[in-house]
Design an enzyme around this catalytic site. Structure first.
Site, PDB file in Angstrom:
ATOM      1  N   GLY A  15       0.827  -1.211   0.000  1.00 33.42           N
ATOM      2  CA  GLY A  15       0.000   0.000   0.000  1.00 33.42           C
ATOM      3  C   GLY A  15       0.856   1.255   0.000  1.00 33.42           C
ATOM      4  O   GLY A  15       0.529   2.249   0.625  1.00 33.42           O
ATOM      5  N   SER A 124       6.753  -5.589  -8.270  1.00 40.57           N
ATOM      6  CA  SER A 124       7.968  -5.398  -7.459  1.00 40.57           C
ATOM      7  C   SER A 124       9.229  -5.748  -8.252  1.00 40.57           C
ATOM      8  O   SER A 124       9.252  -6.699  -9.029  1.00 40.57           O
ATOM      9  CB  SER A 124       7.913  -6.289  -6.211  1.00 40.57           C
ATOM     10  N   HIS A 180      13.110  -6.336 -17.698  1.00 33.19           N
ATOM     11  CA  HIS A 180      12.892  -4.961 -17.233  1.00 33.19           C
ATOM     12  C   HIS A 180      14.186  -4.476 -16.591  1.00 33.19           C
ATOM     13  O   HIS A 180      14.316  -4.417 -15.382  1.00 33.19           O
ATOM     14  CB  HIS A 180      11.747  -4.952 -16.214  1.00 33.19           C
TER      15      HIS A 180
HETATM   16  O1  TXD Z   1       7.299  -1.105 -13.799  1.00 36.17           O
HETATM   17  C1  TXD Z   1       7.638  -1.646 -12.781  1.00 36.17           C
HETATM   18  N1  TXD Z   1       7.563  -2.963 -12.645  1.00 36.17           N
HETATM   19  C2  TXD Z   1       8.115  -0.833 -11.645  1.00 36.17           C
HETATM   20  C3  TXD Z   1       8.406  -1.490 -10.410  1.00 36.17           C
HETATM   21  C4  TXD Z   1       8.256   0.569 -11.777  1.00 36.17           C
HETATM   22  C5  TXD Z   1       8.572   1.309 -10.677  1.00 36.17           C
HETATM   23  C6  TXD Z   1       8.814   0.740  -9.355  1.00 36.17           C
HETATM   24  N2  TXD Z   1       8.741  -0.679  -9.316  1.00 36.17           N
HETATM   25  C7  TXD Z   1       8.891  -1.400  -8.060  1.00 36.17           C
HETATM   26  O2  TXD Z   1       7.611  -1.491  -7.417  1.00 36.17           O
HETATM   27  C8  TXD Z   1       9.774  -0.781  -7.011  1.00 36.17           C
HETATM   28  O3  TXD Z   1      11.134  -0.992  -7.306  1.00 36.17           O
HETATM   29  C9  TXD Z   1       9.308  -1.525  -5.769  1.00 36.17           C
HETATM   30  O4  TXD Z   1       9.927  -2.790  -5.707  1.00 36.17           O
HETATM   31  C10 TXD Z   1       7.806  -1.724  -6.007  1.00 36.17           C
HETATM   32  C11 TXD Z   1       6.892  -0.821  -5.178  1.00 36.17           C
HETATM   33  O5  TXD Z   1       7.168   0.519  -5.445  1.00 36.17           O
HETATM   34  P1  TXD Z   1       6.485   1.706  -4.574  1.00 36.17           P
HETATM   35  O6  TXD Z   1       6.957   2.976  -5.162  1.00 36.17           O
HETATM   36  O7  TXD Z   1       5.036   1.464  -4.405  1.00 36.17           O
HETATM   37  O8  TXD Z   1       7.226   1.484  -3.182  1.00 36.17           O
HETATM   38  P2  TXD Z   1       6.720   1.952  -1.703  1.00 36.17           P
HETATM   39  O9  TXD Z   1       6.008   3.242  -1.775  1.00 36.17           O
HETATM   40  O10 TXD Z   1       7.925   1.846  -0.822  1.00 36.17           O
HETATM   41  O11 TXD Z   1       5.677   0.830  -1.304  1.00 36.17           O
HETATM   42  C12 TXD Z   1       6.047  -0.468  -1.010  1.00 36.17           C
HETATM   43  C13 TXD Z   1       5.126  -0.944   0.064  1.00 36.17           C
HETATM   44  C14 TXD Z   1       5.250  -0.181   1.395  1.00 36.17           C
HETATM   45  O12 TXD Z   1       4.001   0.367   1.775  1.00 36.17           O
HETATM   46  C15 TXD Z   1       5.723  -1.236   2.376  1.00 36.17           C
HETATM   47  O13 TXD Z   1       5.174  -1.071   3.680  1.00 36.17           O
HETATM   48  C16 TXD Z   1       5.197  -2.481   1.726  1.00 36.17           C
HETATM   49  O14 TXD Z   1       5.443  -2.316   0.339  1.00 36.17           O
HETATM   50  N3  TXD Z   1       5.838  -3.687   2.216  1.00 36.17           N
HETATM   51  C17 TXD Z   1       5.171  -4.822   2.357  1.00 36.17           C
HETATM   52  N4  TXD Z   1       3.918  -5.139   2.073  1.00 36.17           N
HETATM   53  C18 TXD Z   1       3.536  -6.377   2.340  1.00 36.17           C
HETATM   54  N5  TXD Z   1       4.345  -7.311   2.876  1.00 36.17           N
HETATM   55  C19 TXD Z   1       5.616  -7.018   3.152  1.00 36.17           C
HETATM   56  N6  TXD Z   1       6.446  -7.930   3.688  1.00 36.17           N
HETATM   57  C20 TXD Z   1       6.077  -5.729   2.887  1.00 36.17           C
HETATM   58  N7  TXD Z   1       7.264  -5.105   3.034  1.00 36.17           N
HETATM   59  C21 TXD Z   1       7.103  -3.857   2.631  1.00 36.17           C
END
Ligand code: TXD
Length: 327
Positions: A15, A124, A180
């Site tokens: 989220g 991710s 990617h």
């Molecule tokens: O095109 C693509 N595929 C991408 C991918 C383009 C841009 C970014 N991309 C990747 O998406 C980026 O490298 C990250 O690996 C993910 C998520 O990016 P986002 O910008 O949404 O990162 P945030 O804002 O840090 O959100 C990640 C959330 C955060 O709220 C954490 O609390 C949560 O992940 N999080 C978890 N959720 C569930 N379960 C676990 N264990 C967990 N750990 C962290």
């Protein structure tokens, strides 16, 4: 408490930045009810409440809820996974491998437990490796587990072409294949504006093959580096609006059985000379998930670039095996 609604159920695992935009876009398009899971207490509940309280203003009639309990995935039709860390300036996507693999493993186990009938779109990073891991650990069939990267990389390429030619981006067709990462393969030869090859138009614009090639190479290089360009500007975190829009286009294709032809990170079984690896290729996306993989004819040079890209994906998968995440 997690309620089961009669509308399609979309579960968001993560989220954060992308998760929030995913939820809002899914609601605006009324794709279904959205449950958002995150490990951070109260975060998904707060985000979902914030978005849903605009439902009267935006005029959407779906329910949004948040949860810190994986049981909320139960009965999901589609799960979109963004859990994990994003890149910081100076980091490559691959630097995230171990950290995000630990997270994706747990996510995959819970998807296998609570919604084995769902479709899963992984976002991710490092994308190709995380999709591979999620599919193996969750045990879901490959046609229902795929990754978002190519829709965004293709959109970035199309955007640069539209700006260069001074035409509407709606008329540009451009596709990016491969992994990617820095080795992705923007398909120059197939890029067109309503059927007219982009290269042909660049040659007319600049009056020389060499200059046209130089301009195209700059657009290709900018496309490959586009994620990093945004990371460097944002300083904290990576692109989130465009990845969310791209994944929503995929989710819509599945939930509305649109049979869209999109560049998707899908598991190949012999196509393009690759067996058993997830790579970005054009697929037909519908209610069966990846219903068909489209094999584009590549010339020797394109195939070579594609093979380099596949080899970098294989390298990441080998790393996951070495680290005992994969068998
Ligand atoms: O095109 C693509 N595929 C991408 C991918 C383009 C841009 C970014 N991309 C990747 O998406 C980026 O490298 C990250 O690996 C993910 C998520 O990016 P986002 O910008 O949404 O990162 P945030 O804002 O840090 O959100 C990640 C959330 C955060 O709220 C954490 O609390 C949560 O992940 N999080 C978890 N959720 C569930 N379960 C676990 N264990 C967990 N750990 C962290």
């Amino acid at each position: 408490m997690c309620t089961k609604f009669s509308r399609p159920k979309i579960a968001l695992v993560g989220g954060g930045n992308i998760g929030g935009v995913l939820s809002q876009l899914a609601a605006l398009k009324e794709l279904g009810d959205v449950v958002m899971f995150d490990i951070v207490e109260d975060l998904p509940q707060g985000k979902q409440l914030d978005i849903v309280e605009a439902s009267r203003v935006d005029g959407f009639d779906v329910m949004l809820t948040g949860s810190n309990d994986y049981a909320c995935l139960e009965g999901a039709d589609i799960v979109i996974v963004t859990a994990g860390l994003p890149r910081k300036p100076g980091m490559s996507r691959d630097d995230l491998l171990t950290t995000n693999a630990n997270i994706i493993k747990v996510v995959a186990e819970n998807i296998g437990k609570y919604c084995p009938e769902a479709h899963v779109i992984v976002i991710s990073n490092p994308l190709d490796a995380m999709v591979t891991l999620l599919q193996e650990v969750s045990g879901l069939p490959a046609e229902r587990v795929y990754g978002q990267a190519g829709v965004l990389d293709s959109s970035r390429f199309a955007t640069f072409i539209a700006w260069e030619l001074g035409v509407s981006v709606k008329d540009v067709n451009a596709m990016v294949l491969g992994g990617h990462g820095d080795t992705m393969v923007p398909l120059v030869r197939y890029a067109n504006v309503n059927g007219v090859p982009v290269m042909e138009q660049l040659v007319k614009k600049y009056g020389s093959e060499a200059k046209a090639q130089e301009v195209m190479t700059a657009m290709v290089e900018r496309t490959k580096a586009a994620g990093g360009e945004v990371v460097a500007l944002l300083k904290k975190g990576s692109a989130f609006y465009s990845p969310a829009s791209s994944a929503i286009q995929m989710a819509e294709a599945v939930l509305r059985d649109q049979k869209r032809v999109l560049a998707v990170c899908a598991k190949l079984s012999g196509q393009y000379g690759v067996n058993g690896y997830y790579v970005g290729v054009p697929v037909v996306l519908g209610k069966g998930g990846v219903e068909r993989i489209i094999e584009v004819d590549l010339n020797a040079e394109e195939q070579k670039m594609f093979d380099v890209s596949v080899n970098s994906v294989k390298g990441l998968v080998e790393d996951l095996k070495r680290l005992s995440f994969l068998k």
